[in-house]
Write a protein that holds these residues in place. Structure first.
Motif, PDB file in Angstrom:
ATOM      1  N   ASP A   7     -18.933 -86.261  38.869  1.00  0.00           N
ATOM      2  CA  ASP A   7     -18.418 -87.525  39.687  1.00  0.00           C
ATOM      3  C   ASP A   7     -17.499 -88.189  38.648  1.00  0.00           C
ATOM      4  OD1 ASP A   7     -20.249 -87.667  42.035  1.00  0.00           O
ATOM      5  OD2 ASP A   7     -18.264 -88.144  42.269  1.00  0.00           O
ATOM      6  N   ARG A   8     -17.688 -88.269  37.350  1.00  0.00           N
ATOM      7  CA  ARG A   8     -17.046 -88.808  36.195  1.00  0.00           C
ATOM      8  C   ARG A   8     -15.750 -88.011  35.942  1.00  0.00           C
ATOM      9  NH1 ARG A   8     -21.741 -90.969  34.083  1.00  0.00           N
ATOM     10  NH2 ARG A   8     -22.381 -89.081  33.071  1.00  0.00           N
ATOM     11  N   GLU A   9     -16.042 -86.772  35.908  1.00  0.00           N
ATOM     12  CA  GLU A   9     -14.827 -85.852  35.815  1.00  0.00           C
ATOM     13  C   GLU A   9     -13.822 -85.859  36.965  1.00  0.00           C
ATOM     14  OE1 GLU A   9     -13.584 -81.310  34.821  1.00  0.00           O
ATOM     15  OE2 GLU A   9     -15.832 -81.680  34.702  1.00  0.00           O
ATOM     16  N   LEU A  10     -14.532 -85.937  38.239  1.00  0.00           N
ATOM     17  CA  LEU A  10     -13.481 -85.970  39.241  1.00  0.00           C
ATOM     18  C   LEU A  10     -12.720 -87.403  39.277  1.00  0.00           C
ATOM     19  CD1 LEU A  10     -15.970 -85.049  42.200  1.00  0.00           C
ATOM     20  CD2 LEU A  10     -13.843 -83.889  41.713  1.00  0.00           C
ATOM     21  N   ILE A  11     -13.494 -88.435  38.938  1.00  0.00           N
ATOM     22  CA  ILE A  11     -12.645 -89.684  39.083  1.00  0.00           C
ATOM     23  C   ILE A  11     -11.714 -89.676  37.923  1.00  0.00           C
ATOM     24  CG2 ILE A  11     -12.832 -92.338  38.434  1.00  0.00           C
ATOM     25  CD1 ILE A  11     -15.837 -91.752  39.574  1.00  0.00           C
ATOM     26  N   GLU A  12     -12.044 -88.973  36.851  1.00  0.00           N
ATOM     27  CA  GLU A  12     -10.934 -89.055  35.529  1.00  0.00           C
ATOM     28  C   GLU A  12      -9.646 -88.015  36.285  1.00  0.00           C
ATOM     29  OE1 GLU A  12     -12.936 -87.496  32.135  1.00  0.00           O
ATOM     30  OE2 GLU A  12     -14.055 -89.376  32.083  1.00  0.00           O
ATOM     31  N   LEU A  13     -10.260 -86.842  36.874  1.00  0.00           N
ATOM     32  CA  LEU A  13      -9.003 -86.102  37.425  1.00  0.00           C
ATOM     33  C   LEU A  13      -8.176 -86.830  38.361  1.00  0.00           C
ATOM     34  CD1 LEU A  13     -11.152 -82.807  37.609  1.00  0.00           C
ATOM     35  CD2 LEU A  13      -9.164 -83.149  36.197  1.00  0.00           C
ATOM     36  N   GLY A  14      -8.724 -87.587  39.149  1.00  0.00           N
ATOM     37  CA  GLY A  14      -7.953 -88.429  40.257  1.00  0.00           C
ATOM     38  C   GLY A  14      -7.145 -89.194  39.489  1.00  0.00           C
ATOM     39  N   SER A  15      -7.256 -89.826  38.495  1.00  0.00           N
ATOM     40  CA  SER A  15      -6.401 -90.625  37.659  1.00  0.00           C
ATOM     41  C   SER A  15      -5.256 -89.772  37.069  1.00  0.00           C
ATOM     42  CB  SER A  15      -6.974 -91.383  36.543  1.00  0.00           C
ATOM     43  OG  SER A  15      -7.945 -92.137  36.992  1.00  0.00           O
ATOM     44  N   LEU A  56     -15.497 -78.918  41.461  1.00  0.00           N
ATOM     45  CA  LEU A  56     -16.462 -79.810  41.207  1.00  0.00           C
ATOM     46  C   LEU A  56     -17.182 -80.290  42.552  1.00  0.00           C
ATOM     47  CD1 LEU A  56     -14.648 -81.957  38.385  1.00  0.00           C
ATOM     48  CD2 LEU A  56     -16.465 -80.203  38.164  1.00  0.00           C
ATOM     49  N   LYS A  57     -18.242 -80.822  42.424  1.00  0.00           N
ATOM     50  CA  LYS A  57     -19.265 -81.365  43.445  1.00  0.00           C
ATOM     51  C   LYS A  57     -19.081 -82.753  43.411  1.00  0.00           C
ATOM     52  CE  LYS A  57     -23.456 -81.258  45.900  1.00  0.00           C
ATOM     53  NZ  LYS A  57     -25.141 -80.845  45.980  1.00  0.00           N
ATOM     54  N   ALA A  58     -18.885 -83.471  44.574  1.00  0.00           N
ATOM     55  CA  ALA A  58     -18.795 -84.969  44.532  1.00  0.00           C
ATOM     56  C   ALA A  58     -20.179 -85.416  44.975  1.00  0.00           C
ATOM     57  CB  ALA A  58     -17.867 -85.336  45.571  1.00  0.00           C
ATOM     58  N   SER A  59     -20.496 -86.462  44.353  1.00  0.00           N
ATOM     59  CA  SER A  59     -21.879 -87.218  44.984  1.00  0.00           C
ATOM     60  C   SER A  59     -21.683 -88.891  45.183  1.00  0.00           C
ATOM     61  CB  SER A  59     -23.154 -86.692  43.899  1.00  0.00           C
ATOM     62  OG  SER A  59     -22.740 -87.283  42.839  1.00  0.00           O
ATOM     63  N   THR A  60     -20.593 -89.118  45.055  1.00  0.00           N
ATOM     64  CA  THR A  60     -20.270 -90.689  45.046  1.00  0.00           C
ATOM     65  C   THR A  60     -18.969 -90.878  45.954  1.00  0.00           C
ATOM     66  OG1 THR A  60     -18.633 -90.877  43.147  1.00  0.00           O
ATOM     67  CG2 THR A  60     -21.279 -91.326  42.742  1.00  0.00           C
ATOM     68  N   LEU A  61     -19.029 -92.137  46.451  1.00  0.00           N
ATOM     69  CA  LEU A  61     -17.816 -92.240  47.396  1.00  0.00           C
ATOM     70  C   LEU A  61     -16.232 -92.282  46.548  1.00  0.00           C
ATOM     71  CD1 LEU A  61     -18.879 -95.424  49.436  1.00  0.00           C
ATOM     72  CD2 LEU A  61     -18.420 -92.927  50.237  1.00  0.00           C
ATOM     73  N   GLU A  62     -16.367 -92.470  45.106  1.00  0.00           N
ATOM     74  CA  GLU A  62     -15.383 -92.398  44.141  1.00  0.00           C
ATOM     75  C   GLU A  62     -15.096 -90.970  44.132  1.00  0.00           C
ATOM     76  OE1 GLU A  62     -17.878 -94.276  43.499  1.00  0.00           O
ATOM     77  OE2 GLU A  62     -16.968 -96.268  43.352  1.00  0.00           O
ATOM     78  N   GLY A  63     -15.866 -90.003  44.152  1.00  0.00           N
ATOM     79  CA  GLY A  63     -15.674 -88.514  43.762  1.00  0.00           C
ATOM     80  C   GLY A  63     -15.251 -87.786  44.983  1.00  0.00           C
ATOM     81  N   PHE A  64     -15.813 -88.466  46.391  1.00  0.00           N
ATOM     82  CA  PHE A  64     -15.150 -88.174  47.583  1.00  0.00           C
ATOM     83  C   PHE A  64     -13.831 -88.479  47.643  1.00  0.00           C
ATOM     84  CE2 PHE A  64     -19.835 -87.402  48.612  1.00  0.00           C
ATOM     85  CZ  PHE A  64     -19.693 -86.183  49.027  1.00  0.00           C
ATOM     86  N   ALA A  65     -13.414 -89.535  47.603  1.00  0.00           N
ATOM     87  CA  ALA A  65     -11.918 -90.368  47.306  1.00  0.00           C
ATOM     88  C   ALA A  65     -11.079 -89.393  46.593  1.00  0.00           C
ATOM     89  CB  ALA A  65     -12.032 -91.775  47.208  1.00  0.00           C
TER      90      ALA A  65
END
Length: 116
Positions: A7-15, A56-65
């Motif tokens: 999820d940290r990586e997902l959030i960074e990738l979102g940015s 990547l697999k999401a497990s938080t709302l931020e990851g799903f967003a």
């Protein structure tokens, strides 16, 4: 809620995707170069980020967003539609399966059925 490594990586990738997408929109708004090497490079910068988000697999709302943002990019920010040959279909299916696995939504029991 604790954020795991994916999820940290997902959030960074979102940015990164938001930045790349903004650059992509700016480029295509000011250039009529679709299909050129330069245009492909601008597009592919976003596409590579979206592809990694899909791995990547999401497990938080931020990851799903972030996954929702990637799907939105696949649809050029337009309302979501599913196509078999596009990146958005597999991402959407993955998102739904991960939501089900987290128990955030319940699946119908055998006594329930969908109306046609």
């Amino acid at each position: 809620m604790t954020t795991n490594n994916q999820d940290r990586e997902l959030i960074e990738l979102g940015s990164k995707l938001r930045l790349a997408w903004a650059e992509e929109r700016q480029f295509f708004a000011s250039h009529d170069e679709e299909g050129t090497d330069r245009a492909n490079a601008v597009y592919n910068a976003s596409a590579k980020i979206v592809d990694r988000i899909g791995e990547l697999k999401a497990s938080t709302l931020e990851g799903f967003a972030t996954k929702a943002l990637a799907i939105s990019w696949c649809q050029a920010g337009e309302p979501i539609e599913f196509h078999d040959d596009a990146r958005d279909g597999p991402l959407a299916a993955q998102l739904i399966n991960e939501l089900l696995a987290l128990g955030l939504v319940s699946q119908p029991t055998s006594s329930m059925h969908a109306s046609v």
